[in-house]
Write an enzyme that holds these catalytic residues in place. Structure first.
Site, PDB file in Angstrom:
ATOM      1  CG  ASP A 340      -0.160   0.229   2.529  1.00  0.00           C
ATOM      2  OD1 ASP A 340       1.088   0.269   2.499  1.00  0.00           O
ATOM      3  OD2 ASP A 340      -0.808   0.393   3.568  1.00  0.00           O
ATOM      4  CG  ASP A 342       1.653   3.226   4.650  1.00  0.00           C
ATOM      5  OD1 ASP A 342       0.569   2.849   5.098  1.00  0.00           O
ATOM      6  OD2 ASP A 342       2.514   2.442   4.166  1.00  0.00           O
ATOM      7  CG  ASP A 435      -3.154   2.778   5.333  1.00  0.00           C
ATOM      8  OD1 ASP A 435      -4.358   2.612   5.023  1.00  0.00           O
ATOM      9  OD2 ASP A 435      -2.391   1.852   5.655  1.00  0.00           O
TER      10      ASP A 435
END
Ligand code: CTP
Ligand code: MN
Ligand code: MN
Length: 511
Positions: A340, A342, A435
């Site tokens: 992902d 961040d 995120d």
């Protein structure tokens, strides 16, 4: 261990003029005896540096003997240097600092021997060509490896991948079995091996290394001898392990849910999706919907494109914002992939950081790319941060800052070089997990340090703080239990300094 054995400067008589007769200068640092390696340095440069050092009060030995405390070399080929050093007749080699030229130049600049830091050390190399010492101990690493990941420098270069992959399978299997002690033992062992600048070839290479328990060693020995481990292969082919691994690979499905599904007789995604009694929450629904995309690695170029996208949204909300990449992509160097992306975002104006995050989300929701919204999924967690409730004596999995977990639609056209591995379906876009966390500005350094990871690095930072410094560290604060006060920090370097730790760069935190 890594401190220079520097005796206090002694001044008995006035200093002679620099450039005086070699060998006649006043000795200022009794405990320090240098030896400059001529290989690569060359004779004339060696003699120049020798005079320079002597003029500053250093003792420089002409020959490598057991009296030497600091060996300085310009030979950056660690393996050939160590082969050469081991071929000398010195017993005291393990006790000597073997240093790059940077330690020497730093010391000349300071006019005294500077403390030896790991960055000065020339890595110990166990090379195939190194001759055995008379007692047959040649391949024992001389490097001191700390039991704390926050005192080791771990890049993404893993010289022991076969071993660490195996140990991590066992760690994960004990995580599924909810036996945290064993899980952690395998994680620690794996992390130590990841930090080694050389490949372990036999168990004797690991003598003196911390965190390697009997079980880990047995697994390693089997692999080193036969190429595989019975226990690891058994785990990998175990139906329960395979099923839990599959289920927990879905966004929003943790070990508890996976276990429940397994006990309910479910073995595949289609079992789960067809089961009548199963209610999927919104996060899990999105997890299944975008499974193919979000289980595919995110490339650096894709992470950069997302950075631009978030940055546009941030600038639209306030020009006063600070946006930084954190998590894995801050730690990687070179061609690396993450699961992902961040980000940490805050504002210089105190108290505005939460509004900033909701503003960014609103902006992303409004933004439309080719008829579709950018946000495929958004879970926003408002801040529960309250300085009054700190310090927390028990570490909580989640920090209290405002944050959101997103799935973002990324158009291929925004990515330099195109999307990673998605040519097949011709959709021209992919879903990516993102995120965002938004701490107040005065908590920024703690949040950045906490979110940069790796998890093992963070775990050991907190363990080190507690066990060695009587301090409590988390994503919000550093608290000194002895002084009963919070320690302020505006940068990560401040936090390392409070902890009395050498600063470790983000790309050295891949523990
Ligand atoms: N983290 C945290 N609190 C959370 C979530 C994450 O402190 N609620 C920290 C973890 O220490 C982790 C880092 O933030 O190291 C990033 O988390 P994650 O994205 O899960 O892992 P990465 O290290 O970025 O690795 P990957 O490339 O697989 O995403
Ligand atoms: Mn990440
Ligand atoms: Mn993350």
């Amino acid at each position: 261990m890594l401190r220079a054995r520097a005796a206090p400067a002694m001044r008995k008589k006035p200093r002679p003029q620099a450039g005086g007769v070699p060998g006649r200068e006043e000795v200022r640092f009794q405990g320090v005896r240098l030896y400059l390696v001529e290989r690569k340095m060359g004779r004339s440069r060696r003699s120049f540096l020798t005079q320079l050092a002597r003029s500053k009060g250093f003792m420089v030995e002409d020959v490598l003997s057991d009296a030497v405390t600091h060996v300085v070399s310009e030979d950056c080929q660690a393996s050939s240097l160590w082969t050469w050093l081991r071929g000398r007749d010195v017993k005291n080699l393990p006790a000597m600092h073997v240093l790059g030229i940077s330690w020497f130049t730093d010391s000349m600049k300071e006019g005294k021997p500077v403390a030896v830091e790991t960055r000065h050390l020339i890595e110990v190399c166990v090379s195939d060509t190194s001759p055995a010492l008379p007692d047959g101990t040649s391949s024992t690493p001389l490097l001191t490896v700390s039991q704390y990941a926050c005192k080791r420098r771990t890049t993404t270069v893993n010289n022991n991948k076969i071993l660490t992959d195996a140990l991590e399978v066992l760690a994960e299997s004990y995580e599924f079995k909810e036996i945290p002690g064993r899980c952690l033992a395998f994680r620690r062992a794996s992390s130590v091996l990841k930090s080694l600048p050389w490949a372990v070839r036999c168990l004797r290479d690991t003598e003196g290394l911390p965190c390697l328990g009997e079980h880990s060693k047995a697994v390693m020995e089997e692999i080193l001898q036969s190429g595989h481990s019975f226990e690891v292969e058994k785990t990998l082919s175990d139906e329960k392990y395979q099923t839990l691994k599959l289920f927990t690979s879905v966004f929003g499905v943790g070990p508890k849910t996976a276990e429940k599904w397994y006990r309910g007789g479910l073995r595949s995604f289609s079992d789960v999706l067809a089961a009548p009694g199963i209610h999927l929450n919104r996060m899990q629904q999105s997890g299944f919907l975008h499974y193919g995309d979000i289980s595919r690695a995110v490339s650096k170029a894709e992470a950069r494109a997302l950075g631009n996208l978030i940055d546009e949204a941030v600038r639209a909300v306030t020009p006063d914002a600070v946006l930084a990449l954190t998590g894995g992509f801050r730690r990687y160097r070179g061609k690396e992939f993450g699961h992902d992306v961040d980000f940490i975002v805050t504002t210089r104006e105190p108290g505005k950081e939460e509004k900033l995050l909701t503003g960014i989300i609103e902006r992303l929701k409004q933004q439309v790319s080719t008829l579709f919204g950018l946000l495929l999924y958004c879970e926003y967690n408002a801040s529960t941060f309250d300085m009054v409730k700190l310090p927390s004596h028990q570490f909580e999995a989640m920090d209290h800052f405002a944050k959101c977990f997103l799935i973002v639609r990324l158009e291929g056209g925004r990515v330099e070089g195109g999307l990673h591995g998605a040519e097949g379906d011709g959709r021209g876009w992919r879903a990516v997990r993102v995120d965002l966390v938004s701490p107040p500005m005065d908590r920024y350094a703690f949040a950045l340090l906490g979110w940069t990871g790796s998890r093992q690095f963070e775990r050991d930072l907190r363990r080190f703080a507690r066990a060695e410094r009587r301090m409590l560290l988390d994503n919000h604060t550093l608290y000194d239990k002895t002084k009963k006060e919070f320690l302020a920090a505006t940068t990560e370097k401040d936090i390392f300094a409070h902890l009395g730790l050498e600063y470790i760069e983000p790309w050295q935190r891949n523990a």
